[in-house]
Design an enzyme around this catalytic site. Sequence first.
Site, PDB file in Angstrom:
ATOM      1  NE  ARG A 158      40.066  45.712  46.573  1.00  0.00           N
ATOM      2  CZ  ARG A 158      40.146  46.247  45.630  1.00  0.00           C
ATOM      3  NH1 ARG A 158      39.144  45.632  44.426  1.00  0.00           N
ATOM      4  NH2 ARG A 158      39.079  47.791  45.533  1.00  0.00           N
ATOM      5  CE  LYS A 182      37.853  46.098  49.756  1.00  0.00           C
ATOM      6  NZ  LYS A 182      38.863  47.190  50.370  1.00  0.00           N
ATOM      7  CG  HIS A 252      46.468  44.477  49.863  1.00  0.00           C
ATOM      8  ND1 HIS A 252      45.966  44.106  48.952  1.00  0.00           N
ATOM      9  CD2 HIS A 252      46.558  45.713  50.096  1.00  0.00           C
ATOM     10  CE1 HIS A 252      44.457  44.783  48.715  1.00  0.00           C
ATOM     11  NE2 HIS A 252      45.630  46.180  49.413  1.00  0.00           N
ATOM     12  NE  ARG A 255      44.134  46.334  45.709  1.00  0.00           N
ATOM     13  CZ  ARG A 255      43.624  46.473  44.975  1.00  0.00           C
ATOM     14  NH1 ARG A 255      43.749  46.260  43.275  1.00  0.00           N
ATOM     15  NH2 ARG A 255      42.305  48.320  45.267  1.00  0.00           N
ATOM     16  CG  HIS A 278      41.347  52.626  44.964  1.00  0.00           C
ATOM     17  ND1 HIS A 278      42.662  53.165  45.024  1.00  0.00           N
ATOM     18  CD2 HIS A 278      41.263  51.203  45.377  1.00  0.00           C
ATOM     19  CE1 HIS A 278      43.211  52.066  45.924  1.00  0.00           C
ATOM     20  NE2 HIS A 278      43.038  51.241  46.273  1.00  0.00           N
ATOM     21  CE1 TYR A 287      50.136  51.695  47.573  1.00  0.00           C
ATOM     22  CE2 TYR A 287      47.633  52.713  46.377  1.00  0.00           C
ATOM     23  CZ  TYR A 287      48.144  51.530  46.841  1.00  0.00           C
ATOM     24  OH  TYR A 287      47.742  50.523  47.625  1.00  0.00           O
TER      25      TYR A 287
END
Length: 309
Positions: A158, A182, A252, A255, A278, A287
């Site tokens: 990120r 995150k 992004h 990414r 994630h 995806y």
Amino acid sequence: MKEPLDFSAFQPQVDAFINYLRHEKQHSPHTISAYQRDLTRVMKQMVLDDVSSWQQIQERQLKNWLGLWHGEGLSSRSLQRLISSLRRFYQFLLSRGEVANNPAQLLRAPKMGKPLPITLDADQVGQLLDDLAGQADNDPLKCRDLAILELFYSSGLRLAELTALNLDSFSNGFSQVRVIGKRSKERVVPVGSKARAALERWLACRPLLLTADSGEAVFLSKPGKRISTRQIQNRIQQFAREAGMPVSVHPHMLRHSFASHLLESSGDLRAVQELLGHSDISTTQIYTHLDFQHLAAVYDKAHPRAKKK
């Protein structure tokens, strides 16, 4: 010629509400028009279903209508706005004592489908990186930018993760990088050979930009401070335009491209989830739709029975 629908039984309350928005709340004409449009849709349905008053409408009936309108093609965003209009209208009627409850209070619109992320194909990424590599020989800043782009695509970082990198974030001869994602979740991801070479090339140039403010930051701005997210975004957009990319490229997107290309080659959704950081695999599953789109495009192009006459 169709007879006009008769709204006389419930139009006065709508008119009073619109006047309230216009004169007391002083909403813009655009906002008022949106309220009017939403409530007119409801009134049309009231006529079709023989509903005689606003008091008569129940929550279940509104839910049925939402399903009907959704089936007719009204988007989730439009339905959410319509619910908001109804909710506020009924609050107005409640304040005047014209209804006993607000049937729209607990309504929820169908969830909006998440748009599929836009990616570059492998050839486009290669073109972007090769173009920049050809400019980086005598320019420390472009040498830095090449390392940034290679790392985005190599490791799926990120933007905030990349700008926060310090010299001690790398290990095993720059073959691994540790990032804080995150919710302060830490992960270690591989760094490909092209990205390692670009990093080593940049670190040889990094002393040219060092100042007392540099600290341990891997990527420095021209004044010698840690590079900002805005600087990275602007530089990537600039290089993408110069390379003739057909879309506006942002960090992004690299990414997304990393995840899509990796999943396309490996088919290992769990591994891609771990590499992206994630917490929920459903986030990664988007995806798989991109992968299917690619397969479908190949099928349509190549299969003799798929071609349209």
